[in-house]
Design a protein around this motif. Structure first.
Motif, PDB file in Angstrom:
ATOM      1  N   SER A 176      16.794 -56.369  58.729  1.00 30.56           N
ATOM      2  CA  SER A 176      17.991 -55.914  59.445  1.00 30.56           C
ATOM      3  C   SER A 176      18.964 -55.160  58.544  1.00 30.56           C
ATOM      4  O   SER A 176      19.809 -54.403  59.020  1.00 30.56           O
ATOM      5  CB  SER A 176      18.718 -57.109  60.073  1.00 30.56           C
ATOM      6  OG  SER A 176      19.346 -57.910  59.072  1.00 30.56           O
ATOM      7  N   TYR A 177      18.843 -55.352  57.226  1.00 32.47           N
ATOM      8  CA  TYR A 177      19.804 -54.740  56.315  1.00 32.47           C
ATOM      9  C   TYR A 177      19.462 -53.303  55.953  1.00 32.47           C
ATOM     10  O   TYR A 177      20.351 -52.541  55.579  1.00 32.47           O
ATOM     11  CB  TYR A 177      19.900 -55.550  55.015  1.00 32.47           C
ATOM     12  CG  TYR A 177      20.402 -56.959  55.195  1.00 32.47           C
ATOM     13  CD1 TYR A 177      21.629 -57.212  55.795  1.00 32.47           C
ATOM     14  CD2 TYR A 177      19.656 -58.046  54.750  1.00 32.47           C
ATOM     15  CE1 TYR A 177      22.089 -58.508  55.974  1.00 32.47           C
ATOM     16  CE2 TYR A 177      20.111 -59.342  54.906  1.00 32.47           C
ATOM     17  CZ  TYR A 177      21.321 -59.573  55.518  1.00 32.47           C
ATOM     18  OH  TYR A 177      21.771 -60.856  55.674  1.00 32.47           O
TER      19      TYR A 177
ATOM     20  N   LEU B 218      22.891 -57.873  50.900  1.00 36.98           N
ATOM     21  CA  LEU B 218      22.908 -58.519  52.220  1.00 36.98           C
ATOM     22  C   LEU B 218      23.897 -57.818  53.154  1.00 36.98           C
ATOM     23  O   LEU B 218      24.740 -58.456  53.806  1.00 36.98           O
ATOM     24  CB  LEU B 218      23.247 -60.011  52.099  1.00 36.98           C
ATOM     25  CG  LEU B 218      22.372 -60.834  51.151  1.00 36.98           C
ATOM     26  CD1 LEU B 218      22.815 -62.299  51.145  1.00 36.98           C
ATOM     27  CD2 LEU B 218      20.894 -60.736  51.505  1.00 36.98           C
ATOM     28  N   THR B 219      23.774 -56.495  53.258  1.00 34.69           N
ATOM     29  CA  THR B 219      24.711 -55.745  54.077  1.00 34.69           C
ATOM     30  C   THR B 219      24.058 -54.509  54.682  1.00 34.69           C
ATOM     31  O   THR B 219      23.108 -53.959  54.118  1.00 34.69           O
ATOM     32  CB  THR B 219      25.933 -55.304  53.240  1.00 34.69           C
ATOM     33  OG1 THR B 219      26.883 -54.653  54.091  1.00 34.69           O
ATOM     34  CG2 THR B 219      25.530 -54.346  52.120  1.00 34.69           C
ATOM     35  N   ARG B 220      24.599 -54.073  55.816  1.00 31.21           N
ATOM     36  CA  ARG B 220      24.219 -52.788  56.428  1.00 31.21           C
ATOM     37  C   ARG B 220      25.278 -51.726  56.167  1.00 31.21           C
ATOM     38  O   ARG B 220      25.147 -50.588  56.607  1.00 31.21           O
ATOM     39  CB  ARG B 220      24.042 -52.959  57.946  1.00 31.21           C
ATOM     40  CG  ARG B 220      22.855 -53.806  58.359  1.00 31.21           C
ATOM     41  CD  ARG B 220      22.728 -53.876  59.876  1.00 31.21           C
ATOM     42  NE  ARG B 220      22.590 -52.562  60.477  1.00 31.21           N
ATOM     43  CZ  ARG B 220      21.431 -51.927  60.656  1.00 31.21           C
ATOM     44  NH1 ARG B 220      20.312 -52.504  60.263  1.00 31.21           N
ATOM     45  NH2 ARG B 220      21.382 -50.726  61.220  1.00 31.21           N
TER      46      ARG B 220
ATOM     47  N   GLY C  10      27.880 -57.582  46.411  1.00 31.29           N
ATOM     48  CA  GLY C  10      27.677 -58.534  47.499  1.00 31.29           C
ATOM     49  C   GLY C  10      26.355 -59.267  47.377  1.00 31.29           C
ATOM     50  O   GLY C  10      25.494 -58.922  46.561  1.00 31.29           O
ATOM     51  N   GLY C  11      26.183 -60.280  48.195  1.00 28.90           N
ATOM     52  CA  GLY C  11      24.930 -61.023  48.231  1.00 28.90           C
ATOM     53  C   GLY C  11      24.563 -61.625  46.895  1.00 28.90           C
ATOM     54  O   GLY C  11      25.333 -62.397  46.307  1.00 28.90           O
TER      55      GLY C  11
ATOM     56  N   THR D  74      25.174 -48.599  44.847  1.00 28.60           N
ATOM     57  CA  THR D  74      25.906 -48.561  46.108  1.00 28.60           C
ATOM     58  C   THR D  74      24.929 -48.572  47.269  1.00 28.60           C
ATOM     59  O   THR D  74      23.961 -47.801  47.284  1.00 28.60           O
ATOM     60  CB  THR D  74      26.786 -47.299  46.196  1.00 28.60           C
ATOM     61  OG1 THR D  74      27.670 -47.280  45.070  1.00 28.60           O
ATOM     62  CG2 THR D  74      27.599 -47.285  47.486  1.00 28.60           C
ATOM     63  N   SER D  75      25.162 -49.431  48.222  1.00 29.56           N
ATOM     64  CA  SER D  75      24.306 -49.521  49.405  1.00 29.56           C
ATOM     65  C   SER D  75      24.636 -48.404  50.395  1.00 29.56           C
ATOM     66  O   SER D  75      25.661 -47.729  50.278  1.00 29.56           O
ATOM     67  CB  SER D  75      24.442 -50.887  50.078  1.00 29.56           C
ATOM     68  OG  SER D  75      25.794 -51.106  50.453  1.00 29.56           O
TER      69      SER D  75
END
Length: 340
Positions: A267-268, A315-317, A323-324, A336-337
């Motif tokens: 989902s991420y 753990l992010t979209r 994070g995570g 960077t996501s």
């Protein structure tokens, strides 16, 4: 055997040295031998490991095709990412399985703090031995990646391997609806829960290796990374096989929870379904059909582009710089996501 007999050119002696660690009675002795093995292996060449035979499943989509920002990445940029993912696994296994942190010589000056891991009690001797093998090989991989980077090797960033309310394992377990409300997910409480914790990390790293390899330019990097991918894939298959077999026991929720965790990881990174559990079916209705290999319909394991790997470990979209599992973020160009 004695420490001075460890010969990095002799795999039999190296194996014996590792097995000797298992007979040592104190954490300090384990730390000392781990440091000695790491020092001996700095100039060692990683052999190419054979990847497990994939089980054809899913659709023919070997890479996630989300829309991360296009980055011009050097081989060192890619190695820095993989080193940090291997720090994550190395500390997870070293602390939880061997009862000691990675040697100070392997984490770099100014290394970040590591929160969470505690030693697991294995009720099954064979499973404990399997994880000890994996733990030592993760330490080998940290050593190898640091050697490839040389002076460009970054220090270990801060790691969140915690299971408390803000812990990364609890965060992903809540996203997977394995636990709800204020409940936590303690992957160190039993060997079965530890398998699920290992499952979370193993597929992330194997997919990351598959994602960075096509982007590498120098054969001096591609060859050892191919070997590291092979080793990582075998570790992943070992963990997935154990979850599948144990999950067939009446009353076990291992297979169901592996599907839930896979769906949460998936989902991420994008809208594609390129992350799979260890058996067919769904979390509410799993089948007994084995799906040990996380692979597409052409027998290729799935991979993630580097930036989407960052999404999964954070753990992010959303676009984020930390994070995570990396509470202070990653170091380097790939940190960077993406908005997925």
């Amino acid at each position: 055997m004695r420490l001075h007999e460890v010969d990095p050119g002799n795999p039999d002696r190296e194996m014996l040295a590792r097995r000797r660690v298992l007979q040592l009675g104190s954490g300090g002795a384990v730390v000392s031998l781990l440091a000695a093995l790491a020092a001996c292996k700095n100039d060692d060449q990683s052999p190419l490991a054979n990847t497990p035979t994939p089980t054809p499943t899913g659709t023919s989509t070997p890479f996630a095709t989300g829309t991360p920002t296009i980055q011009a990445l050097s081989d060192n940029d890619l190695l820095v990412l993989m080193l940090q993912l291997t720090y994550l696994q190395g500390e997870f296994y070293s602390r939880a399985v061997l009862g000691v942190p990675l040697p100070a010589t392997l984490v770099g000056a100014g290394a970040g703090t590591v929160n969470g891991p505690r030693q697991v009690t294995f009720a099954t001797d064979a499973l404990g031995d399997m994880f000890r093998e994996i733990a030592f090989e993760k330490i080998d991989q940290v050593t190898r990646l640091r050697g490839l980077l040389g002076a460009a090797a970054v220090a270990r960033p801060a790691l969140n391997l915690d299971v408390t309310d803000g812990g990364a394992f609890t965060q992903i377990a809540r996203a997977a609806t394995i636990v709800t409300g204020s409940a936590t997910f303690d992957v160190y409480a039993s060997e079965n829960l530890f398998l699920l914790g290992a499952f979370v990390l193993e597929d992330i790293t194997t997919g990351a290796y598959k994602g960075v390899l096509p982007l590498c330019q120098a054969s001096a990097i591609i060859v050892p990374l191919g070997g590291l991918l092979g080793t990582s894939a075998q570790h992943t298959a070992m963990v997935r096989t154990q979850i599948y077999l144990r999950g067939l026991t009446s009353g076990s929720t291992l297979r169901q929870n592996a599907i839930r965790l896979s769906d949460a990881r998936d989902s991420y990174d994008s809208s594609l379904d390129d992350d799979q559990g260890v058996s067919g079916g769904t979390a509410t209705a799993p089948t007994s059909v084995a799906n040990i290999t996380n692979a597409d319909g052409e027998g290729l394991i799935y991979g993630r582009p580097p930036q989407l790997t960052v999404n999964v470990v954070y753990l992010t979209r959303a676009i984020a710089t930390a994070g995570g599992f990396f509470p202070s973020g990653l170091t380097g160009a790939i940190a960077t996501s993406a908005a997925t």
